[in-house]
Design an enzyme around this catalytic site. Structure first.
Site, mmCIF file in Angstrom:
data_model
loop_
_atom_site.group_PDB
_atom_site.id
_atom_site.type_symbol
_atom_site.label_atom_id
_atom_site.label_comp_id
_atom_site.label_asym_id
_atom_site.label_seq_id
_atom_site.Cartn_x
_atom_site.Cartn_y
_atom_site.Cartn_z
ATOM 1 N N SER A 129 62.143 59.539 39.272
ATOM 2 C CA SER A 129 62.660 59.260 37.926
ATOM 3 C C SER A 129 63.989 58.515 37.950
ATOM 4 O O SER A 129 64.840 58.737 38.824
ATOM 5 C CB SER A 129 62.849 60.603 37.221
ATOM 6 O OG SER A 129 63.640 60.449 36.071
ATOM 7 N N GLU A 131 66.274 59.281 36.177
ATOM 8 C CA GLU A 131 67.311 60.314 36.031
ATOM 9 C C GLU A 131 68.082 60.512 37.338
ATOM 10 O O GLU A 131 69.182 61.056 37.335
ATOM 11 C CB GLU A 131 66.683 61.642 35.598
ATOM 12 C CG GLU A 131 66.432 61.754 34.114
ATOM 13 C CD GLU A 131 67.713 61.759 33.284
ATOM 14 O OE1 GLU A 131 68.559 62.629 33.503
ATOM 15 O OE2 GLU A 131 67.860 60.876 32.423
ATOM 16 N N TYR A 153 67.244 68.849 36.685
ATOM 17 C CA TYR A 153 66.024 68.028 36.785
ATOM 18 C C TYR A 153 66.262 66.841 37.720
ATOM 19 O O TYR A 153 65.468 66.574 38.632
ATOM 20 C CB TYR A 153 65.604 67.547 35.390
ATOM 21 C CG TYR A 153 64.505 66.517 35.406
ATOM 22 C CD1 TYR A 153 63.171 66.895 35.520
ATOM 23 C CD2 TYR A 153 64.793 65.148 35.297
ATOM 24 C CE1 TYR A 153 62.151 65.941 35.539
ATOM 25 C CE2 TYR A 153 63.783 64.199 35.308
ATOM 26 C CZ TYR A 153 62.467 64.597 35.433
ATOM 27 O OH TYR A 153 61.462 63.651 35.450
HETATM 28 P P1 NAP Z 1 54.763 65.803 30.734
HETATM 29 O O1 NAP Z 1 54.047 65.191 29.585
HETATM 30 O O2 NAP Z 1 55.838 66.800 30.488
HETATM 31 O O3 NAP Z 1 53.648 66.465 31.684
HETATM 32 C C1 NAP Z 1 54.013 67.319 32.734
HETATM 33 C C2 NAP Z 1 52.750 67.873 33.361
HETATM 34 O O4 NAP Z 1 53.126 68.757 34.432
HETATM 35 C C3 NAP Z 1 51.894 68.714 32.397
HETATM 36 O O5 NAP Z 1 50.542 68.483 32.698
HETATM 37 C C4 NAP Z 1 52.277 70.130 32.787
HETATM 38 O O6 NAP Z 1 51.260 71.073 32.505
HETATM 39 C C5 NAP Z 1 52.427 69.982 34.291
HETATM 40 N N1 NAP Z 1 53.185 71.060 34.924
HETATM 41 C C6 NAP Z 1 54.355 71.611 34.507
HETATM 42 N N2 NAP Z 1 54.728 72.598 35.347
HETATM 43 C C7 NAP Z 1 53.764 72.675 36.289
HETATM 44 C C8 NAP Z 1 53.552 73.519 37.418
HETATM 45 N N3 NAP Z 1 54.415 74.498 37.731
HETATM 46 N N4 NAP Z 1 52.450 73.327 38.171
HETATM 47 C C9 NAP Z 1 51.548 72.359 37.854
HETATM 48 N N5 NAP Z 1 51.682 71.535 36.804
HETATM 49 C C10 NAP Z 1 52.781 71.690 36.029
HETATM 50 O O7 NAP Z 1 55.404 64.667 31.657
HETATM 51 P P2 NAP Z 1 55.086 63.082 31.718
HETATM 52 O O8 NAP Z 1 55.978 62.394 30.753
HETATM 53 O O9 NAP Z 1 53.630 62.880 31.688
HETATM 54 O O10 NAP Z 1 55.657 62.734 33.162
HETATM 55 C C11 NAP Z 1 54.827 62.800 34.317
HETATM 56 C C12 NAP Z 1 55.707 62.926 35.562
HETATM 57 O O11 NAP Z 1 56.551 61.792 35.648
HETATM 58 C C13 NAP Z 1 56.625 64.132 35.583
HETATM 59 O O12 NAP Z 1 56.756 64.544 36.926
HETATM 60 C C14 NAP Z 1 57.941 63.598 35.077
HETATM 61 O O13 NAP Z 1 59.000 64.389 35.566
HETATM 62 C C15 NAP Z 1 57.926 62.219 35.676
HETATM 63 N N6 NAP Z 1 58.647 61.171 34.965
HETATM 64 C C16 NAP Z 1 58.434 60.979 33.631
HETATM 65 C C17 NAP Z 1 59.076 59.945 32.986
HETATM 66 C C18 NAP Z 1 58.842 59.676 31.519
HETATM 67 O O14 NAP Z 1 59.651 58.955 30.916
HETATM 68 N N7 NAP Z 1 57.761 60.156 30.929
HETATM 69 C C19 NAP Z 1 59.940 59.088 33.703
HETATM 70 C C20 NAP Z 1 60.112 59.308 35.073
HETATM 71 C C21 NAP Z 1 59.451 60.340 35.699
HETATM 72 P P3 NAP Z 1 51.151 71.840 31.060
HETATM 73 O O15 NAP Z 1 50.358 70.897 30.190
HETATM 74 O O16 NAP Z 1 50.444 73.072 31.422
HETATM 75 O O17 NAP Z 1 52.557 72.040 30.577
HETATM 76 O O1 F7E Z 2 66.325 62.033 25.927
HETATM 77 C C1 F7E Z 2 69.235 61.839 23.712
HETATM 78 C C2 F7E Z 2 69.394 62.636 24.986
HETATM 79 O O2 F7E Z 2 64.746 63.941 26.250
HETATM 80 C C3 F7E Z 2 66.727 60.688 25.878
HETATM 81 C C4 F7E Z 2 62.005 62.554 30.675
HETATM 82 O O3 F7E Z 2 60.715 62.018 30.550
HETATM 83 O O4 F7E Z 2 63.001 60.380 30.861
HETATM 84 C C5 F7E Z 2 63.016 61.567 30.099
HETATM 85 O O5 F7E Z 2 64.294 62.169 30.123
HETATM 86 C C6 F7E Z 2 68.154 60.607 25.344
HETATM 87 C C7 F7E Z 2 69.135 61.555 26.022
HETATM 88 O O6 F7E Z 2 64.550 61.847 27.685
HETATM 89 C C8 F7E Z 2 68.094 64.124 21.146
HETATM 90 O O7 F7E Z 2 70.680 63.239 25.067
HETATM 91 C C9 F7E Z 2 69.614 62.599 21.337
HETATM 92 O O8 F7E Z 2 70.309 60.862 26.299
HETATM 93 O O9 F7E Z 2 63.870 61.745 25.351
HETATM 94 P P1 F7E Z 2 64.804 62.457 26.241
HETATM 95 P P2 F7E Z 2 65.409 61.861 29.037
HETATM 96 O O10 F7E Z 2 66.388 62.957 29.070
HETATM 97 O O11 F7E Z 2 65.939 60.474 29.224
HETATM 98 C C10 F7E Z 2 63.337 60.537 32.254
HETATM 99 C C11 F7E Z 2 63.256 59.186 32.909
HETATM 100 C C12 F7E Z 2 62.536 61.582 32.913
HETATM 101 O O12 F7E Z 2 62.257 61.511 34.104
HETATM 102 C C13 F7E Z 2 62.315 62.842 32.139
HETATM 103 O O13 F7E Z 2 61.187 63.561 32.676
HETATM 104 O O14 F7E Z 2 68.129 60.985 23.975
HETATM 105 N N1 F7E Z 2 68.948 62.652 22.520
HETATM 106 N N2 F7E Z 2 69.124 63.493 20.491
HETATM 107 C C14 F7E Z 2 67.986 63.586 22.427
HETATM 108 N N3 F7E Z 2 67.055 63.988 23.304
HETATM 109 C C15 F7E Z 2 66.166 64.954 22.907
HETATM 110 N N4 F7E Z 2 65.191 65.347 23.751
HETATM 111 N N5 F7E Z 2 66.260 65.513 21.647
HETATM 112 C C16 F7E Z 2 67.218 65.150 20.735
HETATM 113 O O15 F7E Z 2 67.265 65.681 19.621
#
Ligand code: NAP
Ligand code: F7E
Length: 337
Positions: A129, A131, A153
Site C-alpha cells: 500500500s 500508506e 496499518y
Molecule cells: P476490503 O474491501 O477491506 O477487503 C478486505 C478483505 O480482507 C475482505 O474480504 C475481508 O473479509 C478480508 N479479511 C479481513 N481480515 C481477514 C482475515 N483475518 N483473514 C482473511 N481475510 C480477512 O479491502 P480492499 O479495498 O479490497 O483492499 C484489498 C487489499 O489491498 C487489502 O489488503 C488492502 O489492505 C490493500 N490495499 C487497498 C487499497 C485500496 O485503496 N483499496 C490500496 C492499497 C492496498 P470480510 O469480508 O470477512 O471482512
Molecule cells: O481516508 C480522510 C482521512 O479511510 C482517506 C485504505 O484502502 O487507502 C485507504 O486508506 C483520507 C484520510 O483511506 C474522513 O483522514 C476525512 O486522510 O478513505 P480513507 P486511507 O486512509 O487513505 C490506502 C492506500 C490503503 O491501503 C488502505 O487500505 O480521508 N478523511 N474524513 C476521512 N476518512 C474516513 N475514512 N472517514 C472520514 O470521515
C-alpha cells in the site's frame, strides 16, 4: 486450467479480481471468514449456483490461522496466490493495532511459509500500500522512495512488503508487491472517505439524511478505480520475473475536492451539509500521496482508464440508485405495506 487462490475475495478488490480471473478462464478459489451474517454480497453475482459457475469455489479460512492456510495450499495446489485479505482501515488500525498486525503482517508471513513449504510453490502477489510512504520524503512516490509509515496499518503492510521481497531473494519464490495507491469503486467499503461521501451526499439529495460528518478535508490522495487496478495486479504475475510496482494515476486531489465534485454532480451546495467531526481525525495523518506508475506503465503496459471526475460520477450514480431504493422502502414502511 490455471488455478488461483484469492484471500480477501469478499472485499472490494477481491470481487473485481475474481471477475477478471474467471473471465480469463481460471479456476478461482476464494478464502472466506466465518461470519454470523452474510458477507458475500460483492461476489454473489459470480456464485449464484455452483452448477452455473463451477470455476469459483469458496473455502473457510483466516489469515490468523497458519495451519488452515497450509492445508488449503496443499489441497488446492494453486498456480497463483493473491493475498488481498487484510484489516484494511487505517483509522481502525489505531484502535486495533495488535489484531491489524496479526492479520496484515503475520498473516502474510503465515501464507508465505505455507507456500515455501509446499511441494509446488505458486506465484505470490502481496497487496502492498501507498500508506507505507506515510510521511513522504518526495513527491511523486516511486518504487525507490523511502518508506515512513504513519499508522499500525502502514507498519504492518511494510513488514509484509519486506517479507515478500525477502522470500523472493532467499528462496527464489515468484513473489511480487503491488504498491497500490487508493482505489475506489461503487463496491468500496462505506467507511472509507470516498464512499462515505457518495453515500451521504446521495442520501441528502433524496432527503434521507441531513448532514455529512467528516474529518480532515485537507488530506490529498491519488484516487483510481479498483477495476483498473486489478488488471495491474494480474499482469504482475504474468511477467517473466517477479518485481515490485507502484500502481497509481499520478494525480492527487484533496478530500475537499472530492466532496465538491460529488455535491456538484448532485446540484447541491456542500457547505450547507458537510460538518467537521474531530472523531474522524487520526492520531497521525498521511497528508499527501501521489504516485508515479511509470514502471508499471512501461513494463506491464498498464494504464488507468478512469480519472478523478469519472470515478466520482460513477460512484455517485451507483449510490443514487441505492438511496432511491432506500427511499422507496421507507415509503412502504410508513404506509405499513
Ligand atoms: P476490503 O474491501 O477491506 O477487503 C478486505 C478483505 O480482507 C475482505 O474480504 C475481508 O473479509 C478480508 N479479511 C479481513 N481480515 C481477514 C482475515 N483475518 N483473514 C482473511 N481475510 C480477512 O479491502 P480492499 O479495498 O479490497 O483492499 C484489498 C487489499 O489491498 C487489502 O489488503 C488492502 O489492505 C490493500 N490495499 C487497498 C487499497 C485500496 O485503496 N483499496 C490500496 C492499497 C492496498 P470480510 O469480508 O470477512 O471482512
Ligand atoms: O481516508 C480522510 C482521512 O479511510 C482517506 C485504505 O484502502 O487507502 C485507504 O486508506 C483520507 C484520510 O483511506 C474522513 O483522514 C476525512 O486522510 O478513505 P480513507 P486511507 O486512509 O487513505 C490506502 C492506500 C490503503 O491501503 C488502505 O487500505 O480521508 N478523511 N474524513 C476521512 N476518512 C474516513 N475514512 N472517514 C472520514 O470521515
Amino acid at each position: 486450467m490455471n488455478k488461483a487462490l484469492v484471500t480477501g475475495i469478499t472485499g472490494q478488490d477481491g470481487s473485481y479480481l475474481a471477475e477478471l480471473l474467471l473471465a480469463r478462464g481460471y479456476e478461482v478459489w476464494g478464502l472466506i471468514r466465518r461470519s454470523s451474517s452474510f458477507h458475500t454480497g460483492r461476489i454473489d453475482h459470480l456464485y449464484k449456483d455452483p452448477h452455473e459457475q463451477p470455476r469459483l469455489r469458496l473455502l473457510y479460512g483466516d489469515l490468523t490461522d497458519g495451519g488452515n492456510l497450509s492445508a488449503i495450499i496443499n489441497e488446492i495446489q494453486p498456480d497463483e496466490v493473491y493475498n488481498l485479505g487484510a484489516q484494511s482501515h487505517v483509522r481502525v488500525s489505531f484502535d486495533m493495532p495488535v489484531y491489524t498486525v496479526n492479520t496484515d503482517a503475520l498473516g502474510t508471513l503465515r501464507l508465505l511459509e505455507a507456500i515455501r513449504l509446499s511441494s509446488r510453490p505458486p506465484k505470490f502477489y502481496q497487496a502492498s500500500s501507498s500508506e507505507m510512504y506515510g510521511k513522504v520524503v518526495e513527491t511523486p512516490q516511486t518504487e525507490k522512495t523511502p518508506f515512513h509509515p504513519r499508522s499500525p496499518y502502514g507498519c504492518a503492510k511494510l513488514y509484509s512488503f519486506w517479507q515478500t521481497v525477502n522470500y523472493r531473494e532467499a528462496y527464489g519464490l515468484f513473489a511480487c508487491n503491488g504498491i497500490l495507491f487508493n482505489h475506489e469503486s461503487p463496491r468500496r467499503g462505506e467507511t472509507f472517505v470516498t464512499r462515505k461521501i457518495t453515500r451521504g451526499a446521495t442520501r441528502i439529495k433524496l432527503g434521507l439524511q441531513d448532514k455529512l460528518y467528516l474529518g480532515n478535508l485537507d488530506a490529498k490522495r491519488d484516487w483510481g478505480f479498483a477495476g483498473d487496478y486489478v488488471e495491474a495486479i494480474w499482469l504482475m504475475l504474468q511477467q517473466d520475473k517477479p518485481d515490485d510496482y507502484v500502481v497509481a494515476t499520478g494525480e492527487s486531489h484533496s478530500v475537499r475536492e472530492f466532496v465538491v465534485e460529488v455535491f456538484s454532480c448532485l446540484d447541491l451546495d456542500w457547505t450547507k451539509y458537510v460538518e467537521i467531526d474531530e472523531r474522524y481525525y487520526r492520531p497521525s495523518e498521511v497528508d499527501h500521496l501521489q504516485g508515479d506508475a511509470s514502471k508499471a506503465r512501461k513494463a506491464l503496459k498498464w494504464e488507468p482508464k478512469v480519472g478523478f471526475k469519472k470515478l466520482a460520477q460513477m460512484m455517485t450514480e451507483a449510490d443514487m440508485k441505492i438511496a432511491d431504493r432506500e427511499r422507496i422502502i421507507g415509503w412502504r414502511e410508513k404506509a405499513g405495506q
